[in-house]
Design an enzyme around this catalytic site. Structure first.
Site, PDB file in Angstrom:
ATOM      1  N   GLU A  55      27.201  19.084  57.631  1.00 46.56           N
ATOM      2  CA  GLU A  55      27.080  18.279  58.847  1.00 46.56           C
ATOM      3  C   GLU A  55      28.240  18.538  59.806  1.00 46.56           C
ATOM      4  OE1 GLU A  55      25.960  15.474  55.351  1.00 46.56           O
ATOM      5  OE2 GLU A  55      27.063  17.354  55.670  1.00 46.56           O
ATOM      6  N   CYS A  87      31.362  12.334  55.855  1.00 43.22           N
ATOM      7  CA  CYS A  87      30.550  12.917  56.930  1.00 43.22           C
ATOM      8  C   CYS A  87      29.927  11.825  57.795  1.00 43.22           C
ATOM      9  CB  CYS A  87      29.456  13.793  56.339  1.00 43.22           C
ATOM     10  SG  CYS A  87      30.075  15.290  55.556  1.00 43.22           S
ATOM     11  N   ALA A 157      13.210  38.778  27.881  1.00 40.04           N
ATOM     12  CA  ALA A 157      12.471  40.000  28.180  1.00 40.04           C
ATOM     13  C   ALA A 157      11.627  40.312  26.953  1.00 40.04           C
ATOM     14  CB  ALA A 157      13.433  41.152  28.477  1.00 40.04           C
ATOM     15  N   TRP A 173      15.527  49.504  26.126  1.00 41.60           N
ATOM     16  CA  TRP A 173      15.350  48.414  27.069  1.00 41.60           C
ATOM     17  C   TRP A 173      13.876  48.053  27.130  1.00 41.60           C
ATOM     18  CZ3 TRP A 173      19.622  46.085  28.570  1.00 41.60           C
ATOM     19  CH2 TRP A 173      20.800  46.796  28.646  1.00 41.60           C
ATOM     20  N   ARG A 187      22.690  35.961  37.070  1.00 34.78           N
ATOM     21  CA  ARG A 187      23.974  35.656  36.418  1.00 34.78           C
ATOM     22  C   ARG A 187      25.028  35.251  37.440  1.00 34.78           C
ATOM     23  NH1 ARG A 187      25.043  40.662  32.248  1.00 34.78           N
ATOM     24  NH2 ARG A 187      23.363  40.256  30.769  1.00 34.78           N
ATOM     25  N   LEU A 207      28.011  40.956  28.781  1.00 31.95           N
ATOM     26  CA  LEU A 207      27.529  39.842  29.613  1.00 31.95           C
ATOM     27  C   LEU A 207      28.382  39.665  30.861  1.00 31.95           C
ATOM     28  CD1 LEU A 207      26.850  37.236  26.757  1.00 31.95           C
ATOM     29  CD2 LEU A 207      25.209  38.807  27.810  1.00 31.95           C
ATOM     30  N   GLU A 297      20.524  33.910  27.410  1.00 31.28           N
ATOM     31  CA  GLU A 297      20.004  35.266  27.267  1.00 31.28           C
ATOM     32  C   GLU A 297      19.905  35.663  25.796  1.00 31.28           C
ATOM     33  OE1 GLU A 297      20.849  38.368  30.040  1.00 31.28           O
ATOM     34  OE2 GLU A 297      22.288  37.101  31.099  1.00 31.28           O
ATOM     35  N   GLY A 299      18.110  35.434  21.785  1.00 37.58           N
ATOM     36  CA  GLY A 299      16.828  35.856  21.243  1.00 37.58           C
ATOM     37  C   GLY A 299      15.906  34.694  20.933  1.00 37.58           C
ATOM     38  N   SER A 305      15.323  26.927  19.606  1.00 38.49           N
ATOM     39  CA  SER A 305      16.173  25.735  19.504  1.00 38.49           C
ATOM     40  C   SER A 305      16.240  24.985  20.833  1.00 38.49           C
ATOM     41  CB  SER A 305      17.593  26.119  19.069  1.00 38.49           C
ATOM     42  OG  SER A 305      17.597  26.672  17.772  1.00 38.49           O
TER      43      SER A 305
END
Length: 365
Positions: A55, A87, A157, A173, A187, A207, A297, A299, A305
């Site tokens: 603002e 603001c 993936a 991959w 990420r 990572l 990321e 498995g 879980s």
């Protein structure tokens, strides 16, 4: 102004807010547009925590008088002193006569106060224009503020038949180069990336990621027995990229001490849940540390879980046009007891990326 024109200005404010994505933590993304006599006379967005709010930026960017103007802002203006002044006071003093607010601020520190302050000052306030879009834009902030838990996105993936690795365990991959580049962008917009110990042992990842604000993305490993090798790439790069190893009391005390001495490594001994790291307590701890958004990321076990415990807020599945067969499924865990218990996805977005089909959606009703 007609409703269509009002929506046009609010959607412009939303587009401005998106420019702050990955930079405003722990604040929400906010955009603002000021209109007078059917013309835009000021616009701005919150670019970084500690800097002026949207603002104020929009008002400063206006070169003409704001008296009688209309403001469109994607989140309720603040009415408290933080790193910046309220603001609401700036808006009241500016002479703006009407304010469209997309959504009320879920933060109890401000929720409703900013709107009431403006109304008491004689400003016409309209709340709810493009609310769904604003809420979706700041979904991680809303989850964090309303529940004290981080917003967890499960990224996977997989092959067309739902497998994440071949029989020998290889997974590089499955997805295309374009998809992997897309993941790197994701990420850069989260506070932390999380994997399980099996991913560390099988892939030895780094990572690597850095937020758009320049802040490093925290890397988290769920490792109940602390099997993370001290020579792993995660540990060896911890001096430049922060690493949290979440373990339990089953971890050897010697290894806890040894890894804790590594520069940039923090070992959290969390409560155990059926032999695994208890996610509820861990996530609350991480939220208190200011980790608002997490990209998982890992498995199939980790994904299972997260879904079993109802911790997942969003999914991004990359489905490659490949068939692997076997038993290495993308989502393990207990699973749904019957079809009526299946996890429902909403706000679905489906697109292609380098030959992969990508499904991105929110979890739950």
């Amino acid at each position: 102004m007609t409703r269509l024109k009002d929506e046009k200005y609010m959607r412009l404010a939303l587009d401005l807010a998106r420019k702050g994505e990955g930079r405003t933590h722990p604040n929400p993304m906010v955009g603002a547009v000021i209109v007078s006599s059917g013309k835009i006379i000021g616009q701005g967005y919150h670019s970084k925590a500690g800097l002026s709010h949207a603002e104020v930026v929009a008002m400063k960017n206006s070169k003409v008088s704001l008296k009688g103007a209309v403001m469109f802002v994607t989140l309720e203006p603040c009415d408290h002193y933080g790193r910046t002044p309220p603001c609401t006071e700036a808006i009241i003093n500016s002479g703006i006569k009407k304010v469209y607010v997309a959504m009320a601020d879920p933060n109890p520190l401000n929720s409703g106060k900013g709107i009431r302050k403006l109304k008491r000052s004689g400003i016409n306030v309209n709340v709810g224009l493009c609310e769904a879009e604003s809420r979706f834009l700041n979904r991680a902030y809303v989850k964090f503020i309303s529940s004290g838990m981080p917003y967890v996105t499960v990224k996977l993936a997989q092959s067309l038949d739902g497998k994440i690795a071949a029989r020998d365990g290889t997974s590089k991959w499955i997805s295309s180069l374009e998809s992997r580049r897309y993941v790197k962008k994701i990420r850069s917009r989260v506070d932390a990336v999380m994997v399980g110990i099996n991913t560390v042992l099988n892939d030895d990842p780094t990572l690597k990621a850095q937020k758009r604000s320049g802040k490093k993305v925290v890397r988290i490993v769920l490792d109940s027995k602390l099997r993370t090798p001290e020579r792993s790439r995660l540990v060896e790069t911890a001096d430049s990229l922060p690493l949290i190893l979440a373990t339990t009391s089953e971890a050897p005390s010697k290894k806890i001490k040894s890894l804790s001495r590594k520069n940039g490594v923090e070992v959290i001994v969390a409560k155990a849940d059926k032999g695994k790291v208890g996610l509820k307590d861990l996530f609350r701890d991480l939220a208190k540390r200011g980790i608002v958004s997490i990209l998982s990321e890992g498995g199939g076990e980790l994904a299972g879980s997260l879904f079993d415990g109802k911790f997942a807020s969003e999914v991004i599945f990359f489905v490659a046009p490949k068939i692997l067969g076997g038993k290495k499924v993308s989502v393990a865990g207990q699973g749904a007891s019957n079809i009526s218990d299946a996890i429902i996805l909403r706000d679905k977005e489906v697109f292609t990326s380098g030959g992969d089909v990508v499904v991105r959606a929110k979890v739950g009703k």
